[in-house]
Design a protein around this motif. Structure first.
Motif, PDB file in Angstrom:
ATOM      1  N   LEU A   1     -37.746  -7.991 -10.060  1.00  0.00           N
ATOM      2  CA  LEU A   1     -37.998  -6.937  -9.076  1.00  0.00           C
ATOM      3  C   LEU A   1     -38.274  -7.542  -7.703  1.00  0.00           C
ATOM      4  O   LEU A   1     -37.770  -7.068  -6.675  1.00  0.00           O
ATOM      5  N   CYS A   2     -39.056  -8.608  -7.697  1.00  0.00           N
ATOM      6  CA  CYS A   2     -39.350  -9.294  -6.444  1.00  0.00           C
ATOM      7  C   CYS A   2     -38.086  -9.862  -5.823  1.00  0.00           C
ATOM      8  O   CYS A   2     -37.937  -9.899  -4.601  1.00  0.00           O
ATOM      9  N   GLY A   3     -37.144 -10.286  -6.658  1.00  0.00           N
ATOM     10  CA  GLY A   3     -35.869 -10.767  -6.149  1.00  0.00           C
ATOM     11  C   GLY A   3     -35.104  -9.705  -5.393  1.00  0.00           C
ATOM     12  O   GLY A   3     -34.498  -9.972  -4.353  1.00  0.00           O
ATOM     13  N   VAL A   4     -35.131  -8.479  -5.889  1.00  0.00           N
ATOM     14  CA  VAL A   4     -34.458  -7.364  -5.197  1.00  0.00           C
ATOM     15  C   VAL A   4     -35.089  -7.143  -3.831  1.00  0.00           C
ATOM     16  O   VAL A   4     -34.388  -6.991  -2.813  1.00  0.00           O
ATOM     17  N   ILE A   5     -36.422  -7.120  -3.782  1.00  0.00           N
ATOM     18  CA  ILE A   5     -37.135  -6.901  -2.513  1.00  0.00           C
ATOM     19  C   ILE A   5     -36.857  -8.041  -1.542  1.00  0.00           C
ATOM     20  O   ILE A   5     -36.621  -7.821  -0.347  1.00  0.00           O
ATOM     21  N   THR A   6     -36.848  -9.269  -2.054  1.00  0.00           N
ATOM     22  CA  THR A   6     -36.585 -10.435  -1.204  1.00  0.00           C
ATOM     23  C   THR A   6     -35.163 -10.404  -0.653  1.00  0.00           C
ATOM     24  O   THR A   6     -34.925 -10.770   0.508  1.00  0.00           O
ATOM     25  N   ALA A   7     -34.206  -9.971  -1.464  1.00  0.00           N
ATOM     26  CA  ALA A   7     -32.819  -9.883  -1.004  1.00  0.00           C
ATOM     27  C   ALA A   7     -32.691  -8.920   0.173  1.00  0.00           C
ATOM     28  O   ALA A   7     -32.047  -9.231   1.183  1.00  0.00           O
ATOM     29  N   MET A   8     -33.313  -7.755   0.060  1.00  0.00           N
ATOM     30  CA  MET A   8     -33.246  -6.769   1.147  1.00  0.00           C
ATOM     31  C   MET A   8     -33.941  -7.293   2.398  1.00  0.00           C
ATOM     32  O   MET A   8     -33.461  -7.111   3.523  1.00  0.00           O
ATOM     33  N   THR A   9     -35.079  -7.973   2.213  1.00  0.00           N
ATOM     34  CA  THR A   9     -35.803  -8.538   3.356  1.00  0.00           C
ATOM     35  C   THR A   9     -34.980  -9.613   4.046  1.00  0.00           C
ATOM     36  O   THR A   9     -34.930  -9.693   5.280  1.00  0.00           O
ATOM     37  N   THR A  10     -34.305 -10.451   3.267  1.00  0.00           N
ATOM     38  CA  THR A  10     -33.502 -11.538   3.818  1.00  0.00           C
ATOM     39  C   THR A  10     -32.331 -11.014   4.638  1.00  0.00           C
ATOM     40  O   THR A  10     -32.069 -11.486   5.757  1.00  0.00           O
TER      41      THR A  10
ATOM     42  N   MET B   1     -43.733 -13.493  -1.720  1.00  0.00           N
ATOM     43  CA  MET B   1     -42.432 -14.097  -1.998  1.00  0.00           C
ATOM     44  C   MET B   1     -41.356 -13.570  -1.055  1.00  0.00           C
ATOM     45  O   MET B   1     -40.552 -14.344  -0.512  1.00  0.00           O
ATOM     46  N   ALA B   2     -41.304 -12.259  -0.836  1.00  0.00           N
ATOM     47  CA  ALA B   2     -40.256 -11.677   0.006  1.00  0.00           C
ATOM     48  C   ALA B   2     -40.343 -12.208   1.431  1.00  0.00           C
ATOM     49  O   ALA B   2     -39.325 -12.607   2.025  1.00  0.00           O
ATOM     50  N   CYS B   3     -41.544 -12.257   1.981  1.00  0.00           N
ATOM     51  CA  CYS B   3     -41.696 -12.645   3.388  1.00  0.00           C
ATOM     52  C   CYS B   3     -41.583 -14.153   3.586  1.00  0.00           C
ATOM     53  O   CYS B   3     -40.956 -14.612   4.552  1.00  0.00           O
ATOM     54  N   SER B   4     -42.160 -14.934   2.692  1.00  0.00           N
ATOM     55  CA  SER B   4     -42.087 -16.390   2.863  1.00  0.00           C
ATOM     56  C   SER B   4     -40.671 -16.907   2.620  1.00  0.00           C
ATOM     57  O   SER B   4     -40.200 -17.806   3.320  1.00  0.00           O
ATOM     58  N   GLN B   5     -39.972 -16.327   1.646  1.00  0.00           N
ATOM     59  CA  GLN B   5     -38.596 -16.770   1.378  1.00  0.00           C
ATOM     60  C   GLN B   5     -37.664 -16.370   2.506  1.00  0.00           C
ATOM     61  O   GLN B   5     -36.781 -17.140   2.906  1.00  0.00           O
ATOM     62  N   ALA B   6     -37.824 -15.168   3.048  1.00  0.00           N
ATOM     63  CA  ALA B   6     -36.988 -14.752   4.177  1.00  0.00           C
ATOM     64  C   ALA B   6     -37.254 -15.623   5.397  1.00  0.00           C
ATOM     65  O   ALA B   6     -36.331 -15.975   6.146  1.00  0.00           O
ATOM     66  N   ALA B   7     -38.516 -15.990   5.612  1.00  0.00           N
ATOM     67  CA  ALA B   7     -38.855 -16.883   6.724  1.00  0.00           C
ATOM     68  C   ALA B   7     -38.214 -18.251   6.545  1.00  0.00           C
ATOM     69  O   ALA B   7     -37.847 -18.915   7.525  1.00  0.00           O
ATOM     70  N   GLY B   8     -38.053 -18.695   5.306  1.00  0.00           N
ATOM     71  CA  GLY B   8     -37.550 -20.031   5.039  1.00  0.00           C
ATOM     72  C   GLY B   8     -36.144 -20.290   5.538  1.00  0.00           C
ATOM     73  O   GLY B   8     -35.779 -21.446   5.796  1.00  0.00           O
TER      74      GLY B   8
END
Length: 448
Positions: free
Chosen positions: A290-299, A350-357
């Motif tokens: 689920l977190c992967g889905v949110i991270t994908a949209m954030t990215t 996870m969503a915000c730190s990965q998108a920042a990366g």
């Protein structure tokens, strides 16, 4: 007017073709890369007990990947620039796939350390090589969107791992193999197949792309040449000296600090979530997915936001890391539930730190002299990767000393805020957060 409209139509058609012909395969490659790099987090659910690994031993082994990755990043990327991205990316994929599967053969701590170290050597240069490749196909105003679509493979990998981990671990005992061995083998072999696919169909540069029409190829080559000229205007090519460029060092350091908590949480996430909420591995995997889905949209949203100017990279980086620090604070304050607070903190972080990366290395591809990119991108990513060593080792030591996860989470919670301060220094150094002279594509001049 008619000429401008025709050029606009050629631009739209060309960039659409380029995106569809290059990005899906690169996404697939990064998806298996991230799976092979981090599937050890799910394998650890049973592997640590089978092999008698403490949290410190596991943390050191997981982090050995980052040491060798960092050591070989710059030479690997420079070699890739010489031999061509198609051949080099294919080599990387095949070797790391075989080594990832070979992790299933380890029987003690030293073998674990060795295989993880070799895996880092095999994968070194992959990410900056892809960003360099994208820089050779996408003009600056398309670049962040292109990298974000490639980078979205990372959260998709979280979805895949979350969905497959439970069923693969339940193969325990089949053909005499433990469940964690099945997981490592099954998720390593696809990299070899995708490496062969990259070698066969990925084009090296626009001049050799047979699927572009003549006018499309001419427009893209001309546009990229113009952007390269603007990026180099008034500056001397430094080549290898780019590894000591202040902007490279500062952005690399900022992302190192971002990756310290990211790597710690990623490596321990399944076991940590299971401990916090008394969950099964399937429930922990569902939250990771689920977190992967949110991270994908954030990215994807982040890539669309920052493409218009270099300044927006820094605004997005700061906003994401403030939210990431808040997520860590929530996670550390709710280590024994309720499950909603734990889940919210984990997903926000996870969503915000990965998108920042994705932002620092992508920004370097925009700001550096074209002749500095191979060395500069590799060095920036090398520094960042050291955070992936520090995080798991530090977290494992604190866990063994305290007997729980809360102290480790509290220790890493403020780190993203320090990363913001370093990024602001980088912005001032580049002139992006102050007066600066920019080219049409947003490149900041005078950095050399």
């Amino acid at each position: 007017m008619e000429h401008d409209e025709r050029d606009g139509a050629i631009e739209r058609t060309t960039m659409r073709k380029v995106a569809w012909r290059t990005l899906p395969l690169l996404m697939l490659a990064y998806l298996v890369a991230y799976i092979d790099r981090t599937n050890i987090s799910f394998a650890a659910v049973t592997m640590n007990a089978d092999l008698g690994f403490s949290a410190t031993v596991y943390g050191i082994g997981a982090a050995m990947f980052s040491i060798s990755y960092a050591l070989f990043e710059v030479p690997s990327n420079l070699l890739g620039d010489k031999v061509g991205p198609r051949r080099w990316l294919a080599r990387i994929l095949v070797t790391w796939g075989l080594l990832s599967a070979a992790t299933s053969l380890v029987g003690n701590a030293w073998q674990f350390y060795l295989v993880r170290f070799l895996l880092g050597i095999a994968e070194a240069g992959f990410y900056p090589c892809v960003v360099l490749y994208i820089s050779g196909w996408f003009p600056p105003e398309y670049r962040a969107r292109a990298v974000s679509r490639f980078y979205v493979a990372l959260p998709v990998a979280m979805i895949v791992m979350g969905g497959l981990a439970g069923p693969l671990l339940r193969l325990d005992g089949t053909l005499g193999l433990r469940g964690w061995q099945w997981l490592l083998i099954a998720e390593g072999i696809p990299s070899v197949l995708i490496g062969l696919l990259v070698f066969l169909i990925l084009p090296d540069r626009p001049e050799t792309a047979g699927w572009l029409a003549g006018d499309e190829r001419a427009w893209l080559v001309r546009r990229l040449a113009r952007d390269a000229t603007e990026a180099a205007e008034g500056r001397v090519r430094h080549g290898w000296r780019a590894v000591l460029h202040p902007l490279v060092l500062l952005l690399g350091l900022a992302n190192l600090l971002n990756f310290v908590p990211v790597s710690a949480v990623v490596v321990y996430a399944p076991k940590m979530l299971m401990a916090f909420n008394a969950w099964s591995v399937d429930q922990a995997g569902a939250l990771v997915a689920l977190c992967g889905v949110i991270t994908a949209m954030t990215t994807i949203g982040t890539g669309m936001f920052v493409d218009s100017s270099a300044r927006r990279y820094f605004l997005a980086y700061g906003a994401h890391l403030i939210a990431a620090a808040l997520g860590l604070a929530l996670l550390s304050s709710a280590t024994r539930g309720p499950a909603l607070v734990v889940s919210t903190g984990y997903c926000l972080f996870m969503a915000c730190s990965q998108a920042a990366g994705l932002l620092p290395v992508t920004l370097l591809s925009r700001l550096l002299h074209p002749g500095e990119r191979a060395a500069g991108l590799a060095m920036g990513n090398t520094i960042s990767q050291l955070g992936n060593f520090i995080g798991p080792v530090l977290f494992g030591i604190i866990y063994d000393a305290s007997g729980g996860y809360r102290m480790g989470l509290a220790a890493i919670a403020p780190v993203p805020l320090v990363a913001i301060a370093i990024a602001l220094m980088a912005g001032r150094t580049a002139g992006v957060l102050g007066p600066a002279r920019r080219g049409a594509g947003g490149e900041v001049h005078g950095l050399g």
